[in-house]
Structures are given as C-alpha cells and as structure tokens.
Design a protein around this motif. Structure first.
Motif, PDB file in Angstrom:
ATOM      1  N   THR A 178       0.837  -1.206   0.000  1.00  0.00           N
ATOM      2  CA  THR A 178       0.000   0.000   0.000  1.00  0.00           C
ATOM      3  C   THR A 178       0.872   1.256   0.000  1.00  0.00           C
ATOM      4  O   THR A 178       0.601   2.206  -0.744  1.00  0.00           O
ATOM      5  N   GLU A 181       2.210   1.881  -3.393  1.00  0.00           N
ATOM      6  CA  GLU A 181       1.207   2.469  -4.296  1.00  0.00           C
ATOM      7  C   GLU A 181       1.014   3.958  -4.000  1.00  0.00           C
ATOM      8  O   GLU A 181       0.899   4.778  -4.910  1.00  0.00           O
TER       9      GLU A 181
ATOM     10  N   ARG B  58      -6.064  -1.878   3.455  1.00  0.00           N
ATOM     11  CA  ARG B  58      -5.284  -1.235   2.382  1.00  0.00           C
ATOM     12  C   ARG B  58      -5.608   0.251   2.237  1.00  0.00           C
ATOM     13  O   ARG B  58      -5.007   0.948   1.428  1.00  0.00           O
ATOM     14  N   HIS B  59      -6.577   0.703   3.004  1.00  0.00           N
ATOM     15  CA  HIS B  59      -6.969   2.108   2.931  1.00  0.00           C
ATOM     16  C   HIS B  59      -5.874   2.989   3.552  1.00  0.00           C
ATOM     17  O   HIS B  59      -5.187   2.574   4.475  1.00  0.00           O
ATOM     18  N   THR B  60      -5.716   4.210   3.026  1.00  0.00           N
ATOM     19  CA  THR B  60      -4.716   5.152   3.574  1.00  0.00           C
ATOM     20  C   THR B  60      -5.387   6.497   3.845  1.00  0.00           C
ATOM     21  O   THR B  60      -6.575   6.672   3.593  1.00  0.00           O
ATOM     22  N   ARG B  83      -7.963   5.786  -5.756  1.00  0.00           N
ATOM     23  CA  ARG B  83      -7.510   4.470  -5.278  1.00  0.00           C
ATOM     24  C   ARG B  83      -8.474   3.924  -4.229  1.00  0.00           C
ATOM     25  O   ARG B  83      -8.780   2.728  -4.208  1.00  0.00           O
ATOM     26  N   THR B 132      -0.772   2.410 -10.088  1.00  0.00           N
ATOM     27  CA  THR B 132      -1.143   1.225  -9.265  1.00  0.00           C
ATOM     28  C   THR B 132      -1.726   0.067 -10.063  1.00  0.00           C
ATOM     29  O   THR B 132      -1.979  -0.994  -9.491  1.00  0.00           O
TER      30      THR B 132
END
Lengths: 229, 355
Positions: A178, A181, B58-60, B83, B132
């Motif tokens: 992550t 990315e 997977r989140h930011t 994303r 990505t």
C-alpha cells in the motif's frame, strides 16, 4: 514567458472558484481569518480580477495569501457563488511553483508543513499518527495527551485499536504494498515534484538567510514577527 | 405556510443515505485522538444495527490535511481518492462513508469536479492505472459516518439504556452542536439541513431525549484552519476562534458539546485546557469545562457502552459530571488501567481547569 494571470486561469481551483465578483464584501464579513489577521478576501479577489501582473506578483510574494484557514465559510455566503478560499488555493499553488513563497514569513512555513505532512503521509500512510504529536511540540494538548503519549502502546490497545500492527483497525501499520502504491501516486501525479520544489526553494532561502536546515525548520515552525494582525 | 408546503421545502434539506453495506474510510485525526469512537461506530453498526461495514487494511489517508495545507496538489489527492474508490469497487461495495469531515468535503468536491470536468476524471483514471494498475468506479452513495448514525438515530433510541436527560431532575440535557465546516459549507445540498439548518447532530440529540440549543456562533469555524494549527507560530488563530465559540455558548449553560468532525472535537476539548492555563477562564460549572463528545461517543453512551471502553479518558475536559447527570455508573480507577487491568498512573492536574 506565460503571464501569471494566464497560469492562474488554468488552475482548476481558480476556474471553479471565481465567476464574477461584485465586491460586496460578504466573504470578508464571514471570514474567521479576516477577524484575526490583517486580511481581506474581498481585496484579494479584487486584485486577482484586475489581472495586473505586478500587483499579482506582489500578492504571490506577500504574507496575505497565507492567512486563510480554508474553512470555506465564504463559499456558503457568496451571492455570486464564488469561493475566495478556492482562489487562495490557486494563488498558493502558483506562489510555490514560482518560488515566491519564501519571500514572506507565513509563506516560508510551507517548508515546515511539507516536512511534517510529507513525512507523515509518505512514511506512515496517514497525515497524523500519535507518534508525531510530541508533547514538547504540542503543549496545548495538555497533560492528558502527555499521559497517553507516554503510555501509547498499552493505551491504544485499551481502546481497541491495532496500533503499529498488521491488519485492519485504527492506527494499524500500513502494509508495504500500500505504501508503495501511495508513493507511486505521488511520483506519477506530480505530488513528489511539488514537494521537492518546496524543499529546493527553502534550501536556497535558508542559505540566503545564513541558516542550516534544522534552524530554518525551527524558524518556519516557530517564528512569529508579530506583524500580522 | 401550510404543513405540506413546509414539508416540501424541508425535503430540499435532506439527502440520500444508503441503508447498508458501507466501505469505511478512516480518519487520520479520529484514529489518533478518538480511536474508541471509531471502534464504537463499527461495533454499533455491525453488532447493534446488523449492518455490514468493510474496514479495509489497504486504505490510507486521503491526504486531505496536506491538500488544505497546500503541500499536496489536487491531481495527487484525486488519484489517492480514486484508489480508495478502486479498493471499494474491488471489495464489491458501492457506498463509501468517510469518518473525517475534511475527507467527506474532499470526496464531495472531487465528485463534483469530475462531473463538471469529465476530462479531469479521465486523467485521474490514467494516473491511477499508471501508478497502481487499478481501476475504479465512482460510489453510488457518499455519506459521512454521522449521516449514517443520523439515519439510524431512532433505531438507536429504541435500544437506549440511558437518555440524554438529567436523571436527578428529569430535565433534558442542553446540547450545543458544532458541525465541521467542510460537512456542508462547501456543498450545502450534501449535508442534512444544509449549511443553514444544521440537523445532522441536533436530530440525534432530539431522538435521544436531549434539547438542542441554538447559540449565536453555532456555525463559526472551530479554528483548525489547517496551517493555522499545524504550524506552532500560527496557533493563536486556532484558539481565538474556539474561544469565540465558547463565549457564545457559555450563557446557555450547555451540558455538553457534540461534534461530527474529529478535528473540531479535539480542538474544542483541548483549547478549553489551554485557555484556562492562559487566562484562568473555564466555561463549565464550578471550574470544570464543557464536556465535548463525538456523535459516536454520544450514541455509545446512550446504548450503554462503558465510558472507558470507548475512550472517554482521552478527553482533557472531564466527562464525569455528564456521566453522573445521565446516571451512568463508572469505575473511577478503571479510567487509568490498561487492557490487562494494570494501573498506568495519572495525568498531571491542570492549574485551573478542574478535572
């Protein structure tokens, strides 16, 4: 060379934020920054509309454009559906792209913001995490925060977060793929180049002011010449 | 005006909120300062209301604080948000629910910009693919997590263990709300009640037995102002705005403040301490401050959650006077214990603010 006013007109914030201003001053009346600083969004929009290159360059080098808090209260109230706060966002971008931001004390603070937020985003995957809210830099957070900070591993476990661990949940460690990315997005979209430019312009300014980068960071984070109100 | 006409007008101030299956978009500030609120939200939705919420590892960050501090360009934040949409799409969800008000404003702004300028959306697709190898679909429904709690406020009321009422007198608690600026000031049609008739929080308060109290500076910014708090030299701006709000609400003697923005909740709590240290001023009764609750904390107290399980010990302004009014039993020593029941010591006492 392209005019500053032409560059401004290509910015999506500018396009979306300025229709035609009738200079009524409602934005200034509602603006929290205008109440606190020597700041008048009505005058800024007026300057921008005149398309006077010299006046625009002066504005981009000034303290003025850095006072806005981007609360966007102005958008709600403008009878012409303008957003002076959005115009400010386009001016700040142009000031940084042209390297003018280092000419003012408030503009130079972009270096501190880039160092703090850039570091947090690209190293942790978040704008804020507990580790970076160090009590010595945040005395306003008070003794409860100091206590939490000191016991943060066991404290965050107590309130059901997944602090620094793999998997889902609050404050978890963001996994390597992550982060890869996220950094790739900054590379591809110009985010990294934008931050690098802040860094380079700041290094030049630090040299001009006779400061090493650590001293310059503290200058941009802590100094206030008390000439803003 | 007749009732039908009034109802017709009020319809313009409502918004569509999905009924189930939410993709959760975490808030940087909420997880740092109110992780118990986040846990309570997910627990209430999943275990009390039987809804599906996906908390994606997977989140930011959406990078919103960087964007509104002008160090992250718009192309970058759009692609980061794209994303998130891609992760939502891949997980089979269509409804996105940001927990942060700044994020909610940004998601709203980005969807608006793409609608007005499809070429920018197209460019974002290209950026995301290049960076990505992901593709995204836009969400069918975007709601802030406070919208979701508002939607289910009556279901929560039906399960309540404690009302927003002073159990000693039967008086409804007086509650002042503070709605984060980016919830509805930029796109009023995307907030319940718009920017003029804020109802997302007062609707919860009314449903749970309290009395929402209007005050002159109700719509004024808390003073975060991004760079105006983040840079130490600028914090006078931030505290001055909060002070203006405290002075405006104090004459109404509120029992607590409720907020839907994690930043606002933190500032309205912490600045009461700072003002007391700077000026010796306190805004609650008998030297206490005015307790500040997130809407998740308020919902959790109503539902009978333990105050320390939901992290109320993280607040600088003591919540005990409020718990006592509501008749909520609590163990004072448990406030300072870790998950294994061991004592973690005590925070230092402020000089003026009673705790």
């Amino acid at each position: 060379m392209q005019k500053l006013s032409e560059k401004l007109k290509q910015d999506i914030h500018y396009i979306e934020s300025l229709n035609s201003c009738m200079n009524c001053g409602v934005c200034t009346a509602i603006c929290p920054a205008a109440e606190f600083y020597r700041y008048d969004p009505r005058v800024i929009v007026d300057t921008v509309q005149r398309q006077d290159e010299e006046a625009l360059e002066t504005l981009l080098k000034s303290e003025t454009i850095w006072y806005c808090g981007e609360c966007m209260s102005c958008k709600t109230r403008c009878p012409r559906s303008n957003t002076p706060g959005g115009v400010i966002m386009s001016l700040r971008r142009l000031s940084q792209e042209e390297g003018y931001f280092t000419e003012s004390e408030k503009g130079r603070q972009q270096f501190a913001l880039k160092r703090v937020l850039g570091n947090n985003i690209l190293n942790y995957g978040y704008c804020v995490t507990p580790d970076v809210v160090r009590p010595e830099m945040h005395p306003e957070q008070g003794p409860v925060w100091e206590w939490i900070y000191e016991h943060r591993d066991e404290f965050y476990e107590r309130v059901h977060s997944n602090y620094r661990k793999e998997g889902a949940g609050a404050l978890r460690k963001v996994d390597d793929q992550t982060m890869k990315e996220l950094r790739s997005i900054f590379e591809v979209t110009g985010g990294k180049a934008f931050m690098d430019n802040i860094e380079n312009c700041s290094a030049e300014k630090a040299q001009e002011m006779g400061m090493d980068m650590e001293t310059y960071f503290l200058h941009t984070y802590m100094d206030n010449n008390d000439n803003h109100q | 005006m007749n009732l039908e006409a009034k109802q017709q007008i009020w319809k313009e101030y409502q918004k569509e909120i999905a009924d189930d299956r939410y993709y959760y978009a975490r808030s940087c500030i909420r997880q740092t300062f109110f992780p118990g609120s986040e846990w309570a939200y997910l627990d209430i939705l999943g275990n009390r209301l039987g809804k599906t919420v996906f908390d994606d590892p997977r989140h930011t960050t959406c990078t919103g604080i960087g964007y509104h501090s002008d160090v992250v360009p718009v192309e970058t934040i759009m692609t980061v948000v794209a994303r998130h949409f891609a992760l939502m799409t891949e997980a089979g969800f269509e409804n996105i629910t940001p927990s942060c008000i700044t994020s909610f404003g940004i998601y709203t702004e980005i969807l608006h910009t793409w609608q007005e300028h499809p070429e920018i959306e197209e460019q974002t697709h290209e950026y995301l693919w290049k960076a990505t190898r992901r593709e995204f679909k836009k969400p069918k429904n975007l709601a802030h997590t406070s919208d979701v709690i508002y939607k289910f406020r009556h279901e929560i009321a039906a399960q309540k263990k404690h009302a927003l009422v002073d159990v000693h007198t039967g008086r409804p608690l007086r509650v002042v709300d503070h709605i984060g600026c980016h919830y509805a000031k930029m796109f009023p049609s995307k907030g319940i009640g718009g920017a003029e008739f804020p109802a997302v929080l007062s609707g919860m308060v009314t449903a749970w037995g309290g009395e929402p109290v209007d005050y002159p500076e109700r719509r004024h910014c808390c003073g975060f102002g991004f760079r105006n708090y983040l840079v130490l030299a600028n914090r006078g701006y931030s505290i001055a705005n909060s002070k203006k709000k405290f002075e405006s609400m104090q004459p109404y003697e509120p029992d607590f403040i409720i907020t839907n923005c994690p930043g606002c909740a933190m500032f309205l709590d912490k600045w009461q301490y700072t003002i007391s240290e700077m000026e010796g001023t306190t805004y609650g009764k008998d030297g206490y401050g005015i307790p500040v609750l997130t809407y998740e904390e308020a919902a959790a107290l109503v539902l009978g959650y333990d105050p320390w399980e939901i992290g109320l010990q993280m607040h600088q302004v003591s919540v005990e006077p409020l718990l006592e009014k509501m008749g909520i039993a609590y163990d004072p020593d448990a406030k300072y214990r870790n998950a294994r029941g061991e004592d973690m010591g005590r925070p230092a006492c402020p000089n003026y603010l009673k705790v």
